[in-house]
Design an enzyme around this catalytic site. Structure first.
Site, PDB file in Angstrom:
ATOM      1  N   ARG A 184       0.820  -1.221   0.000  1.00  0.00           N
ATOM      2  CA  ARG A 184       0.000   0.000   0.000  1.00  0.00           C
ATOM      3  C   ARG A 184       0.853   1.270   0.000  1.00  0.00           C
ATOM      4  O   ARG A 184       0.509   2.284   0.605  1.00  0.00           O
ATOM      5  CB  ARG A 184      -0.974   0.008   1.188  1.00  0.00           C
ATOM      6  CG  ARG A 184      -1.902  -1.203   1.263  1.00  0.00           C
ATOM      7  CD  ARG A 184      -2.784  -1.315   0.030  1.00  0.00           C
ATOM      8  NE  ARG A 184      -3.576  -2.544   0.051  1.00  0.00           N
ATOM      9  CZ  ARG A 184      -3.257  -3.654  -0.620  1.00  0.00           C
ATOM     10  NH1 ARG A 184      -2.180  -3.695  -1.390  1.00  0.00           N
ATOM     11  NH2 ARG A 184      -4.016  -4.722  -0.561  1.00  0.00           N
ATOM     12  N   SER A 234     -13.992   0.284   2.849  1.00  0.00           N
ATOM     13  CA  SER A 234     -13.685   0.046   4.260  1.00  0.00           C
ATOM     14  C   SER A 234     -13.480   1.386   4.966  1.00  0.00           C
ATOM     15  O   SER A 234     -12.663   2.199   4.537  1.00  0.00           O
ATOM     16  CB  SER A 234     -12.427  -0.811   4.401  1.00  0.00           C
ATOM     17  OG  SER A 234     -12.627  -2.077   3.827  1.00  0.00           O
ATOM     18  N   GLU A 304      -9.672   4.792   7.324  1.00  0.00           N
ATOM     19  CA  GLU A 304      -9.082   4.494   6.022  1.00  0.00           C
ATOM     20  C   GLU A 304      -9.657   5.444   4.981  1.00  0.00           C
ATOM     21  O   GLU A 304      -8.986   5.812   4.027  1.00  0.00           O
ATOM     22  CB  GLU A 304      -9.356   3.043   5.621  1.00  0.00           C
ATOM     23  CG  GLU A 304      -8.722   2.665   4.292  1.00  0.00           C
ATOM     24  CD  GLU A 304      -8.619   1.165   4.078  1.00  0.00           C
ATOM     25  OE1 GLU A 304      -9.021   0.712   2.995  1.00  0.00           O
ATOM     26  OE2 GLU A 304      -8.151   0.473   4.988  1.00  0.00           O
TER      27      GLU A 304
END
Length: 311
Positions: A184, A234, A304
């Site tokens: 990520r 999410s 997130e």
């Protein structure tokens, strides 16, 4: 100049953008709820939808010259824009910047193309290796920036090189090694580059086999995630050693509501907009979740979803 302080400055800047962009791609006081998957958000002072690299370069140069803050986004799949909106120039690199070329040398695509669209184009040519990306929301630019992945695949598995715009407005052509793709993360994040174009390489496969894998992954997503309702994916990052959705469910918060923001009945890791939810509804529900989870499990949940806009 600070955008939003007075309309004269905003209107002047609007006219300057019209000097090099077509009118339909320069929007004044544009509701951000039209440009986020959450369907939430107040107005941006100016929203630009560039079609060419030169327009992105000129737009950023003009913002810097006039002292106007700017914000670069993709298709808004991970954004929560506050209800007062954004006192900035928002540069949306999405549906107007989404060309793709597929040849023997590989696949070359502009940053604004949706991963779902690109995966269909790759499937049509019976190329394998991109099945994992078929259901990831968002644009190619966002995906390469965070080295997005799912179901055992990551962007770094298929990327060869990438053209980006640096902070000085120069186009750089980065090799795979220079992209520094990790979990990520990428050099794009670290240097705050803007993705323009990505070159990818795939192997040839059988159409039926590739489609079967894609369909299977789609089935898994649609049965486990509330894709039928507006959300930003999410809501919280996965805390080390835990799953955010399970913590939220175990805290007794599945289905919990604040206004029209609700913890999904299907997957507690998602907050969904079940009607006319405001950003305030979502933020208050997020705060409630964080409080309850910490009280019961001593785990701090970190957002997130990217939260932007005027408080």
């Amino acid at each position: 100049m600070s955008l939003g302080v007075n309309n004269l400055d905003k209107n002047k800047l609007y006219q300057q953008f019209l000097a090099f962009m077509i009118k339909e791609n320069v929007l004044l006081d544009e509701p951000m709820k039209k440009h986020t998957s959450f369907k939430i958000g107040g107005p941006a002072d100016i929203l630009l939808m560039p079609q060419k690299v030169e327009e992105i370069q000129q737009a950023i140069a003009l913002c810097k010259a006039e002292g106007a803050e700017y914000f670069v986004m993709g298709n808004g799949s991970n954004l929560l824009v506050r209800d007062k909106g954004m006192r900035k120039v928002v540069i949306k690199i999405a549906e107007k910047f989404n060309d793709v070329t597929i040849s023997e040398k590989g696949v070359v695509a502009q940053a604004g193309i949706l991963l779902s669209t690109l995966s269909k184009r790759v499937l049509q040519k019976s190329l394998k290796g991109f099945e994992f990306a078929s259901g990831i929301p968002g644009t190619l630019g966002g995906a390469i920036t965070m080295n997005a992945g799912a179901y055992g695949g990551e962007m770094k598995d298929v990327v060869e090189r990438c053209k980006v715009l640096d902070q000085e407005g120069e186009v750089l052509d980065l090799s795979f090694e220079e992209l520094e793709l990790g979990y990520r993360s990428s050099i794009i994040q670290k240097k705050n580059y803007i993705v323009l174009e990505v070159t990818m390489k795939f192997e040839e496969g059988k159409y039926e086999d590739i489609k079967a894998i894609t369909d299977d992954l789609t089935q898994k997503r649609t049965t486990k995630q509330p894709l039928h309702l507006p959300s930003a994916g999410s809501t919280f990052k996965r805390p080390p050693g835990y799953f955010a959705g399970k913590l939220i469910q175990d805290a007794g918060l599945k289905g919990a509501r604040v206004g029209d923001a609700q913890v999904s009945d299907l997957h507690s890791g998602f907050i969904v907009n079940i009607g006319q939810a405001t950003a305030a509804d979502v933020l208050n529900l997020m705060a409630l979740i964080q409080k309850k989870v910490f009280e019961q499990f001593a785990v701090e949940l970190q957002p997130e979803v990217r939260i932007v806009g005027e408080e």
